[in-house]
Motif scaffolding. Structure first.
Motif, mmCIF file in Angstrom:
data_model
loop_
_atom_site.group_PDB
_atom_site.id
_atom_site.type_symbol
_atom_site.label_atom_id
_atom_site.label_comp_id
_atom_site.label_asym_id
_atom_site.label_seq_id
_atom_site.Cartn_x
_atom_site.Cartn_y
_atom_site.Cartn_z
ATOM 1 N N MET A 81 0.834 -1.211 0.000
ATOM 2 C CA MET A 81 0.000 0.000 0.000
ATOM 3 C C MET A 81 0.866 1.257 0.000
ATOM 4 O O MET A 81 0.544 2.225 -0.667
ATOM 5 C CB MET A 81 -0.907 0.034 1.231
ATOM 6 N N ARG A 82 1.926 1.217 0.749
ATOM 7 C CA ARG A 82 2.804 2.391 0.801
ATOM 8 C C ARG A 82 3.487 2.636 -0.539
ATOM 9 O O ARG A 82 3.792 3.763 -0.892
ATOM 10 C CB ARG A 82 3.845 2.217 1.896
ATOM 11 N N ALA A 83 3.716 1.573 -1.294
ATOM 12 C CA ALA A 83 4.382 1.715 -2.594
ATOM 13 C C ALA A 83 3.416 2.143 -3.685
ATOM 14 O O ALA A 83 3.770 2.917 -4.576
ATOM 15 C CB ALA A 83 5.050 0.406 -2.975
ATOM 16 N N LYS A 84 2.164 1.662 -3.654
ATOM 17 C CA LYS A 84 1.239 1.916 -4.762
ATOM 18 C C LYS A 84 0.061 2.806 -4.409
ATOM 19 O O LYS A 84 -0.679 3.207 -5.307
ATOM 20 C CB LYS A 84 0.700 0.586 -5.297
ATOM 21 N N LEU A 85 -0.188 3.065 -3.150
ATOM 22 C CA LEU A 85 -1.233 3.936 -2.632
ATOM 23 C C LEU A 85 -2.650 3.380 -2.768
ATOM 24 O O LEU A 85 -3.472 3.593 -1.915
ATOM 25 C CB LEU A 85 -1.175 5.328 -3.282
ATOM 26 N N LEU A 107 -7.613 -8.049 3.434
ATOM 27 C CA LEU A 107 -7.881 -6.623 3.280
ATOM 28 C C LEU A 107 -9.053 -6.195 4.166
ATOM 29 O O LEU A 107 -9.012 -5.124 4.785
ATOM 30 C CB LEU A 107 -8.160 -6.294 1.815
ATOM 31 N N ASP A 108 -10.087 -7.018 4.257
ATOM 32 C CA ASP A 108 -11.216 -6.695 5.137
ATOM 33 C C ASP A 108 -10.791 -6.663 6.599
ATOM 34 O O ASP A 108 -11.258 -5.812 7.366
ATOM 35 C CB ASP A 108 -12.342 -7.712 4.948
ATOM 36 N N GLU A 109 -9.907 -7.571 6.999
ATOM 37 C CA GLU A 109 -9.405 -7.544 8.379
ATOM 38 C C GLU A 109 -8.622 -6.267 8.647
ATOM 39 O O GLU A 109 -8.731 -5.678 9.724
ATOM 40 C CB GLU A 109 -8.522 -8.756 8.652
ATOM 41 N N LEU A 110 -7.837 -5.837 7.664
ATOM 42 C CA LEU A 110 -7.075 -4.598 7.842
ATOM 43 C C LEU A 110 -8.008 -3.394 7.922
ATOM 44 O O LEU A 110 -7.718 -2.426 8.638
ATOM 45 C CB LEU A 110 -6.067 -4.433 6.703
ATOM 46 N N VAL A 111 -9.144 -3.443 7.223
ATOM 47 C CA VAL A 111 -10.137 -2.366 7.328
ATOM 48 C C VAL A 111 -10.747 -2.382 8.726
ATOM 49 O O VAL A 111 -10.899 -1.327 9.352
ATOM 50 C CB VAL A 111 -11.231 -2.525 6.240
ATOM 51 N N ARG A 112 -11.093 -3.570 9.243
ATOM 52 C CA ARG A 112 -11.664 -3.661 10.596
ATOM 53 C C ARG A 112 -10.668 -3.216 11.661
ATOM 54 O O ARG A 112 -11.064 -2.675 12.699
ATOM 55 C CB ARG A 112 -12.113 -5.093 10.878
ATOM 56 N N GLU A 113 -9.381 -3.459 11.418
ATOM 57 C CA GLU A 113 -8.353 -3.022 12.372
ATOM 58 C C GLU A 113 -8.100 -1.522 12.280
ATOM 59 O O GLU A 113 -7.442 -0.953 13.146
ATOM 60 C CB GLU A 113 -7.047 -3.776 12.114
ATOM 61 N N GLY A 114 -8.591 -0.877 11.248
ATOM 62 C CA GLY A 114 -8.439 0.565 11.114
ATOM 63 C C GLY A 114 -7.176 0.988 10.391
ATOM 64 O O GLY A 114 -6.821 2.166 10.405
ATOM 65 N N LYS A 115 -6.493 0.070 9.727
ATOM 66 C CA LYS A 115 -5.267 0.426 9.012
ATOM 67 C C LYS A 115 -5.556 0.856 7.581
ATOM 68 O O LYS A 115 -4.803 1.643 7.006
ATOM 69 C CB LYS A 115 -4.296 -0.747 9.009
ATOM 70 N N LEU A 116 -6.637 0.346 6.997
ATOM 71 C CA LEU A 116 -6.984 0.656 5.611
ATOM 72 C C LEU A 116 -8.391 1.234 5.532
ATOM 73 O O LEU A 116 -9.196 1.070 6.440
ATOM 74 C CB LEU A 116 -6.934 -0.603 4.736
ATOM 75 N N GLY A 124 -18.041 -1.460 -9.091
ATOM 76 C CA GLY A 124 -18.350 -2.272 -7.931
ATOM 77 C C GLY A 124 -17.123 -2.947 -7.345
ATOM 78 O O GLY A 124 -17.236 -3.727 -6.413
ATOM 79 N N ILE A 125 -15.955 -2.656 -7.914
ATOM 80 C CA ILE A 125 -14.720 -3.241 -7.413
ATOM 81 C C ILE A 125 -14.243 -2.427 -6.221
ATOM 82 O O ILE A 125 -14.189 -1.198 -6.279
ATOM 83 C CB ILE A 125 -13.644 -3.272 -8.510
ATOM 84 N N ALA A 126 -13.902 -3.120 -5.164
ATOM 85 C CA ALA A 126 -13.424 -2.448 -3.960
ATOM 86 C C ALA A 126 -11.928 -2.222 -4.087
ATOM 87 O O ALA A 126 -11.171 -3.134 -4.405
ATOM 88 C CB ALA A 126 -13.733 -3.272 -2.726
ATOM 89 N N SER A 127 -11.530 -0.996 -3.838
ATOM 90 C CA SER A 127 -10.111 -0.657 -3.767
ATOM 91 C C SER A 127 -9.822 -0.195 -2.351
ATOM 92 O O SER A 127 -10.707 0.276 -1.642
ATOM 93 C CB SER A 127 -9.771 0.459 -4.756
ATOM 94 N N TYR A 128 -8.585 -0.320 -1.970
ATOM 95 C CA TYR A 128 -8.204 -0.004 -0.598
ATOM 96 C C TYR A 128 -7.026 0.950 -0.605
ATOM 97 O O TYR A 128 -6.169 0.909 -1.490
ATOM 98 C CB TYR A 128 -7.813 -1.288 0.152
ATOM 99 N N ARG A 129 -7.015 1.822 0.389
ATOM 100 C CA ARG A 129 -5.899 2.751 0.570
ATOM 101 C C ARG A 129 -5.591 2.825 2.043
ATOM 102 O O ARG A 129 -6.398 2.444 2.887
ATOM 103 C CB ARG A 129 -6.214 4.118 -0.004
ATOM 104 N N LEU A 130 -4.406 3.335 2.358
ATOM 105 C CA LEU A 130 -4.029 3.503 3.753
ATOM 106 C C LEU A 130 -4.892 4.580 4.387
ATOM 107 O O LEU A 130 -5.237 5.578 3.744
ATOM 108 C CB LEU A 130 -2.560 3.887 3.875
#
Length: 133
Positions: A81-85, A107-116, A124-130
């Motif tokens: 994520m840090r490399a590609k945003l 990725l969903d776990e990282l969203v629940r942890e509050g990192k993403l 409808g495609i989910a993208s994630y960022r920091l």
């Protein structure tokens, strides 16, 4: 009534063979077990307890290894994520060489942890960022 007395009663009622059979290997084994039961059965119990102990220990170790591997994958996702945003589950799966469903669950776990933070694009495609970027 104890088991031994019930067994003696049952043996007294059953008819006995008239002709004695020559001892074979199995009857010698049972006779030996009866003669040495005070030693054999506790040792058998200890062997079963040891197998249970080592089985539980192995299960705990393997679950710890799986948890460690999962955390390493999450850290790799954050580095990506840090490399590609902005990443999707497909790009994470290709980058880590894992299944895309596993990548999506991480990725969903990282969203629940509050990192993403999850962003839905028009397809409808989910993208994630920091979080915080």
């Amino acid at each position: 009534m104890s088991f031994r007395s019930a067994l003696d009663l049952l043996l007294a009622v059953l008819p006995r063979p008239r002709k004695a059979l020559p001892p074979d290997d199995s009857s010698r084994l049972w006779n030996w077990l009866e003669a040495n039961g005070e030693i054999v059965f506790p040792l058998l119990g200890l062997a079963i307890a040891a197998l249970l102990f080592f089985g539980i220990r192995h299960g705990m170790r393997s679950s710890t290894d799986q948890l460690r591997e999962k955390e390493e994958r999450k850290e790799a996702i954050v580095r990506m994520m840090r490399a590609k945003l902005l990443l999707s589950a497909e790009t994470v799966a290709a980058g880590l060489q894992i299944d895309k469903f596993l990548a999506a669950s991480l990725l969903d776990e990282l969203v629940r942890e509050g990192k993403l933070v999850e962003q839905r694009l028009t397809g409808g495609i989910a993208s994630y960022r920091l979080k915080g970027l």
